[in-house]
Design a protein around this motif. Structure first.
Motif, short mmCIF file in Angstrom:
data_model
loop_
_atom_site.label_atom_id
_atom_site.label_comp_id
_atom_site.label_asym_id
_atom_site.label_seq_id
_atom_site.Cartn_x
_atom_site.Cartn_y
_atom_site.Cartn_z
N SER A 1 -39.30 1.46 9.34
CA SER A 1 -38.03 0.95 9.86
C SER A 1 -38.27 0.01 11.04
CB SER A 1 -37.15 2.13 10.28
OG SER A 1 -35.95 1.67 10.86
N ASP A 2 -39.16 0.41 11.94
CA ASP A 2 -39.44 -0.39 13.11
C ASP A 2 -40.13 -1.71 12.75
OD1 ASP A 2 -39.17 0.07 16.11
OD2 ASP A 2 -41.21 -0.70 15.96
N ALA A 3 -41.07 -1.65 11.79
CA ALA A 3 -41.76 -2.86 11.35
C ALA A 3 -40.80 -3.82 10.68
CB ALA A 3 -42.89 -2.48 10.39
N ARG A 4 -39.91 -3.28 9.85
CA ARG A 4 -38.94 -4.12 9.14
C ARG A 4 -38.04 -4.85 10.13
NH1 ARG A 4 -35.73 -0.78 4.90
NH2 ARG A 4 -37.84 -0.75 3.99
N ALA A 5 -37.62 -4.13 11.17
CA ALA A 5 -36.74 -4.74 12.18
C ALA A 5 -37.48 -5.82 12.96
CB ALA A 5 -36.22 -3.66 13.12
N TRP A 6 -38.74 -5.54 13.33
CA TRP A 6 -39.51 -6.53 14.10
C TRP A 6 -39.74 -7.80 13.28
CZ3 TRP A 6 -43.82 -9.52 13.94
CH2 TRP A 6 -44.24 -10.08 15.13
N LEU A 7 -40.10 -7.66 12.03
CA LEU A 7 -40.35 -8.83 11.18
C LEU A 7 -39.09 -9.68 11.04
CD1 LEU A 7 -42.48 -7.11 8.39
CD2 LEU A 7 -43.31 -8.78 10.06
N ALA A 8 -37.97 -9.02 10.82
CA ALA A 8 -36.71 -9.75 10.65
C ALA A 8 -36.32 -10.49 11.93
CB ALA A 8 -35.60 -8.79 10.24
N ALA A 9 -36.59 -9.88 13.07
CA ALA A 9 -36.18 -10.48 14.34
C ALA A 9 -37.12 -11.58 14.80
CB ALA A 9 -36.11 -9.39 15.42
N ASN A 10 -38.37 -11.57 14.36
CA ASN A 10 -39.36 -12.50 14.88
C ASN A 10 -39.81 -13.60 13.92
OD1 ASN A 10 -40.50 -11.50 17.72
ND2 ASN A 10 -39.97 -9.70 16.50
N TYR A 11 -39.40 -13.52 12.66
CA TYR A 11 -39.79 -14.55 11.70
C TYR A 11 -39.01 -15.82 12.00
CZ TYR A 11 -41.33 -16.36 7.16
OH TYR A 11 -41.92 -17.09 6.15
N LEU B 1 -46.99 -1.91 6.28
CA LEU B 1 -46.81 -3.26 6.79
C LEU B 1 -46.98 -4.28 5.67
CD1 LEU B 1 -46.37 -5.23 9.11
CD2 LEU B 1 -48.83 -5.09 9.60
N ASP B 2 -48.00 -4.12 4.83
CA ASP B 2 -48.20 -5.02 3.70
C ASP B 2 -46.98 -5.01 2.77
OD1 ASP B 2 -50.69 -5.83 4.51
OD2 ASP B 2 -51.78 -4.42 3.25
N GLN B 3 -46.44 -3.83 2.54
CA GLN B 3 -45.27 -3.71 1.66
C GLN B 3 -44.06 -4.42 2.25
OE1 GLN B 3 -44.93 0.55 1.35
NE2 GLN B 3 -46.75 0.73 0.02
N GLU B 4 -43.86 -4.30 3.55
CA GLU B 4 -42.72 -4.94 4.20
C GLU B 4 -42.88 -6.46 4.24
OE1 GLU B 4 -39.82 -3.54 5.06
OE2 GLU B 4 -40.70 -1.79 4.07
N LEU B 5 -44.10 -6.93 4.45
CA LEU B 5 -44.35 -8.37 4.43
C LEU B 5 -44.06 -8.93 3.05
CD1 LEU B 5 -47.67 -8.47 6.50
CD2 LEU B 5 -45.52 -9.58 7.14
N ALA B 6 -44.47 -8.20 2.00
CA ALA B 6 -44.23 -8.67 0.64
C ALA B 6 -42.75 -8.59 0.29
CB ALA B 6 -45.06 -7.83 -0.34
N ALA B 7 -42.10 -7.50 0.67
CA ALA B 7 -40.69 -7.31 0.34
C ALA B 7 -39.82 -8.38 0.98
CB ALA B 7 -40.23 -5.92 0.78
N GLY B 8 -40.16 -8.77 2.20
CA GLY B 8 -39.39 -9.80 2.90
C GLY B 8 -39.83 -11.22 2.58
N ARG B 9 -40.85 -11.36 1.73
CA ARG B 9 -41.39 -12.66 1.35
C ARG B 9 -41.77 -13.48 2.58
NH1 ARG B 9 -40.68 -13.54 -4.02
NH2 ARG B 9 -41.09 -15.77 -3.80
N TYR B 10 -42.40 -12.81 3.54
CA TYR B 10 -42.85 -13.48 4.75
C TYR B 10 -44.16 -14.21 4.49
CZ TYR B 10 -39.45 -10.46 7.09
OH TYR B 10 -38.30 -9.81 7.48
N ARG B 11 -44.32 -15.35 5.10
CA ARG B 11 -45.57 -16.08 4.97
C ARG B 11 -46.67 -15.36 5.74
NH1 ARG B 11 -44.36 -22.60 5.41
NH2 ARG B 11 -42.46 -22.65 4.13
#
Length: 407
Positions: free
Chosen positions: A14-24, A87-97
């Motif tokens: 949950s925390d990783a997902r929020a950080w990725l969304a806020a900082n991408y 973390l890998d799963q969240e990066l893939a799910a969010g389609r982050y570069r």
């Protein structure tokens, strides 16, 4: 961010997902976003830059998430394997570069963690994590390609420094690199036991690079020349004449990561997931909605099955590598399979397009068609880079299957 124990993976997710969304960076959310393609490789040219990809690299690097399992004292995030998978799963799910794509992360970093001195780790690993140093690999030579141990680049002990003279070839992105990890000969009386592993600042006097143009029209490889190049004594990694052990270890990491790139379905020939769609758009569909050409459909399906099997195998061996503290000789098997599947995929992509898949330039071809042609030509290098297919087969025969040398 708080530190989470092994039993609190859901909270970490949950925390990783929020950080990725806020900082991408918002600019990168558009798949057609224009950003410097070189920025993802990092290096001095992009350290502190304002390109959206460079900003993302800086944020991920500061977090240590470009190397999530590396120790915190060297710039990594110190995550557990379970947290890194999340973390890998969240990066893939969010389609982050990717935060950064780097030889320093894939190849040099792991061997420095294993063989480097404490000073070398503290000096070189944090800038690698932050994407501030771009590395190239000085292995192959004009007279030492498949037989790497025949390398002739000399490294002489001059008391207070090392003096290097020689030539490397097929040095990926040497013209853009800040540093080079390099195999050199410190003893001419022995073959494997006379090789050492050194680090060279590419700005040092006497270092020269010349790009090599490939059949695809690109020039990612270079010739690299060393003429009376002086490097500090503490830029030797491991023991004098102990470089061959490090070289073999690094090649395992290289093959593992090359295979991982293919296994993801990407690569020079386009995405494996795109192939069925492309084939149907050029060849039409039957009454059931399937690709009309049954033979082509069968071969594409087989290639997709091979890639899915490869991805599962890569995931399994990666887990085994983490458990045993490093990759095994199985990486040579995977690298061989990945190269063959990727070449086949590129050929299928071009075949699916018919004569439109043979364009080199001009308005008669779409950008996708031109990319497919250039990717097909580039894919021929898949069986060469990171160790040729022939060498990989020999490694499998000797190291994995234990077969005797032919008489």
């Amino acid at each position: 961010m708080a530190d989470f124990g092994a039993g609190d993976i859901d909270a970490f997710r949950s925390d990783a997902r929020a950080w990725l969304a806020a900082n991408y960076p918002a600019e990168l959310r558009d798949p057609e976003a224009k950003t410097d393609p070189e920025a993802v490789w990092g290096g001095r040219a992009f350290a502190g830059g304002t390109d959206p990809q460079a900003v993302w690299t800086q944020r991920m690097g500061a977090k240590g998430w470009t190397t999530p399992t590396w120790p915190k004292e060297y710039g990594g995030a110190g995550l557990s394997p379970a947290e890194a998978r999340v973390l890998d799963q969240e990066l893939a799910a969010g389609r982050y570069r990717p935060g950064v794509l780097a030889f320093g992360i894939w190849m040099l970093g792991p061997v420095l963690l294993e063989y480097g001195t404490e000073e070398q780790k503290k000096t070189f690993l944090p800038p690698i994590v932050r994407g501030e140093i771009r590395w190239c690999q000085g292995y192959s030579e004009p007279g030492a390609g498949s037989d790497l141990a025949s390398l002739a680049t000399r490294c002489e002990d001059k008391g207070d420094h090392w003096l290097i003279n020689g030539q490397k070839v097929w040095t990926s992105y040497a013209d853009k690199a800040d540093w080079c990890f390099c195999l050199v000969r410190t003893d001419t009386s022995k073959k494997h036991e006379g090789i050492s592993f050194v680090l060279i600042d590419m700005r040092t006097a006497g270092v020269e690079t010349r790009p090599i143009q490939l059949i695809s029209g690109e020039s990612p490889f270079c010739e690299t020349f060393f003429t009376d190049v002086k490097i500090p004594k503490d830029h030797l990694v491991g023991q004098v004449n102990g470089g061959w052990e490090i070289a073999k270890r690094l090649l395992q990491y290289e093959r593992q990561n090359i295979s991982g790139g293919f296994g993801g379905g990407g690569g020079a020939g386009g995405s494996a997931a795109d192939l069925p769609v492309v084939a149907k758009s050029y060849n039409g569909a039957d009454d059931t909605g399937r690709l009309a050409d049954s033979d082509l459909r069968q071969r594409i399906t087989r290639n997709e099955m091979d890639f899915r099997s490869l991805r599962m195998t890569i995931a399994r061996t990666a887990a085994e590598a983490r458990a045993s503290n490093g990759p095994s000789a199985a990486t040579s098997i995977i690298k061989f399979a990945a190269a063959e599947f990727a070449k086949e995929r590129s050929e299928l992509m071009v075949e699916s397009m018919g004569h439109q898949g043979l364009g080199w330039e001009g308005d008669a071809f779409t950008p996708g068609e031109l990319t497919a042609t250039h990717g097909w030509l580039r894919s021929k290098g898949n069986s060469i880079e990171g160790g040729t297919t022939e060498v990989n087969i020999n490694v499998v025969a000797k190291r994995v299957l234990g077969l005797p040398d032919p008489k």
